[in-house]
Write a protein that holds these residues in place. Structure first.
Motif, mmCIF file in Angstrom:
data_model
loop_
_atom_site.group_PDB
_atom_site.id
_atom_site.type_symbol
_atom_site.label_atom_id
_atom_site.label_comp_id
_atom_site.label_asym_id
_atom_site.label_seq_id
_atom_site.Cartn_x
_atom_site.Cartn_y
_atom_site.Cartn_z
ATOM 1 N N SER A 2 8.419 -16.377 24.693
ATOM 2 C CA SER A 2 8.639 -15.499 25.826
ATOM 3 C C SER A 2 8.321 -14.059 25.446
ATOM 4 C CB SER A 2 10.087 -15.601 26.307
ATOM 5 O OG SER A 2 10.964 -15.176 25.293
ATOM 6 N N ARG A 72 8.096 -2.288 34.139
ATOM 7 C CA ARG A 72 8.404 -2.623 32.751
ATOM 8 C C ARG A 72 7.110 -2.881 31.992
ATOM 9 N NH1 ARG A 72 11.054 -6.164 36.282
ATOM 10 N NH2 ARG A 72 9.819 -8.021 36.757
ATOM 11 N N THR A 88 1.187 -4.861 28.265
ATOM 12 C CA THR A 88 1.299 -5.431 29.600
ATOM 13 C C THR A 88 2.144 -4.494 30.449
ATOM 14 O OG1 THR A 88 1.313 -7.669 28.669
ATOM 15 C CG2 THR A 88 1.973 -7.441 30.964
ATOM 16 N N GLU A 90 3.957 -4.219 34.150
ATOM 17 C CA GLU A 90 4.370 -5.115 35.226
ATOM 18 C C GLU A 90 5.190 -4.334 36.252
ATOM 19 O OE1 GLU A 90 5.206 -9.461 34.421
ATOM 20 O OE2 GLU A 90 7.219 -8.760 34.937
ATOM 21 N N GLU A 92 7.441 -4.808 39.700
ATOM 22 C CA GLU A 92 8.129 -5.705 40.628
ATOM 23 C C GLU A 92 7.781 -5.278 42.052
ATOM 24 O OE1 GLU A 92 12.471 -5.160 41.646
ATOM 25 O OE2 GLU A 92 12.566 -6.813 40.199
ATOM 26 N N TRP A 97 6.889 -14.931 46.319
ATOM 27 C CA TRP A 97 5.598 -15.542 45.985
ATOM 28 C C TRP A 97 5.116 -16.314 47.211
ATOM 29 C CZ3 TRP A 97 1.933 -14.794 42.656
ATOM 30 C CH2 TRP A 97 0.967 -15.780 42.421
ATOM 31 N N GLU A 265 1.237 -12.166 40.022
ATOM 32 C CA GLU A 265 1.791 -13.328 39.342
ATOM 33 C C GLU A 265 3.200 -13.615 39.838
ATOM 34 O OE1 GLU A 265 1.166 -13.665 35.196
ATOM 35 O OE2 GLU A 265 -0.731 -12.561 35.228
ATOM 36 N N ALA A 266 3.589 -14.894 39.754
ATOM 37 C CA ALA A 266 4.958 -15.286 40.075
ATOM 38 C C ALA A 266 5.878 -14.839 38.945
ATOM 39 C CB ALA A 266 5.035 -16.798 40.262
ATOM 40 N N ASP A 267 7.074 -14.359 39.311
ATOM 41 C CA ASP A 267 7.973 -13.830 38.294
ATOM 42 C C ASP A 267 8.955 -14.852 37.746
ATOM 43 O OD1 ASP A 267 9.809 -14.179 40.301
ATOM 44 O OD2 ASP A 267 10.350 -12.067 40.498
ATOM 45 N N THR A 272 7.185 -11.851 43.306
ATOM 46 C CA THR A 272 5.811 -11.527 42.915
ATOM 47 C C THR A 272 5.793 -10.215 42.145
ATOM 48 O OG1 THR A 272 5.009 -12.569 44.950
ATOM 49 C CG2 THR A 272 3.460 -11.148 43.768
ATOM 50 N N VAL A 273 4.975 -10.166 41.099
ATOM 51 C CA VAL A 273 4.783 -8.945 40.333
ATOM 52 C C VAL A 273 3.304 -8.609 40.244
ATOM 53 C CG1 VAL A 273 6.878 -9.260 38.949
ATOM 54 C CG2 VAL A 273 4.700 -10.180 38.117
ATOM 55 N N ARG A 275 0.609 -7.274 37.649
ATOM 56 C CA ARG A 275 0.527 -7.245 36.184
ATOM 57 C C ARG A 275 -0.844 -6.740 35.740
ATOM 58 N NH1 ARG A 275 2.316 -11.784 31.736
ATOM 59 N NH2 ARG A 275 4.344 -11.120 32.484
#
Length: 287
Positions: A2, A72, A88, A90, A92, A97, A265-267, A272-273, A275
């Protein structure tokens, strides 16, 4: 394994459209056509998209208008000095999604280079009020700095404080928060200083308190050079880059293949975020 994210703060987007843009050019969009907000709204209505006009680039996406949106990042060591840099970014978006879309498949919106002048994340309409280097500051103030071979000699003559460094070990001398006219007059005096040196080896700079300077100043002491300011009544995050890291890693931008993917992308929690992924640097073995 992760990813470990660090919190950079939040932005607000009352217009319902968030933009990730190259900060150097935000105020330039109206000169080549429609304002950034108009272009961004059209992209957001289509679910998000990449905007480009000459060197001006941005990505715009729909977002929740009624709440703060967390920003973040993950980090990686700089190839320049091994200090942390953003790997990366990101944002929010506060939106679910899309129903029926595969959460395991990112939606590619385009790519963005890292702007030497930094990046900005914020509301599309709010950013229409962004002031760049050619604007006058709303507060009427400016910072004056000077440095160089004879900087210490000039300091004995003119005074000033040691200012925080920006991309170096030692900051310049100067003054913060001077009235613009006073800063300009003092710069002229230092630049034409006789003192047996005629100003040789003393460089000077007046930086007016436009938004472009304000975000860089706000992030001066942040380990990732991130600063929050208010623009057009909205909270905006500015993300600067260390000059050395940018020169080694991102110099040349799109023309040299240094543009990096921006996706939706799905969080993992139904949301959804946005990225932006900057992959690890791969040095050419022939270098």
């Amino acid at each position: 394994m992760s990813e470990t994210f660090v919190d950079l703060g939040f932005v607000t987007a009352p217009s319902g459209v968030v933009v990730l843009a190259m900060a150097s050019w935000i105020d330039e969009w109206p000169r080549v056509g429609e304002p950034l907000s108009v272009r961004a709204a059209a992209a957001a209505r289509a679910g998000g998209g990449h905007l480009q006009e000459w060197e001006y680039e941005a990505v715009a996406v729909p977002a929740a208008a009624d709440r703060p949106l967390a920003v973040r990042a993950t980090t990686a060591p700089s190839v320049f000095d091994e200090e942390p840099t953003i790997a990366t970014l990101e944002v929010e978006l506060g939106l679910p999604w899309p129903a029926g879309a595969d959460p395991a498949v990112p939606v590619l919106l385009g790519d963005l280079p890292v702007d030497r002048g930094g990046m900005a994340v914020g509301d599309a309409v709010g950013l229409d009020a962004w002031t760049g280097l050619e604007h006058e500051p709303a507060d009427g103030l400016a910072d004056l700095s000077y440095w160089g071979r004879y900087g210490k000699d000039a300091h004995e003559r003119f005074g000033g404080e040691q200012l925080p460094p920006h991309g170096g070990d030692e900051g310049p001398y100067g003054w913060l928060d001077l009235p613009v006219a006073e800063a300009v007059a003092l710069e002229a005096e230092i630049s034409t200083w006789q003192g047996g040196l005629r100003g040789r080896g003393v460089a000077t700079m007046v930086e007016k308190h436009v938004d472009y300077l304000r975000f860089r100043r706000a992030g001066l002491h942040h380990p990732l050079h991130v600063g929050a300011i208010e623009v057009g009544g909205c909270r905006v995050l500015g993300i600067d880059w260390d000059p050395g890291d940018h020169a080694v890693r991102h110099h040349g931008g799109r023309d040299w293949g240094q543009a990096f993917p921006v996706t939706l992308e799905a969080d993992g929690a139904g949301g959804t975020v946005l990225r932006w992924t900057i992959p690890p640097y791969e040095e050419n073995e022939d270098d």
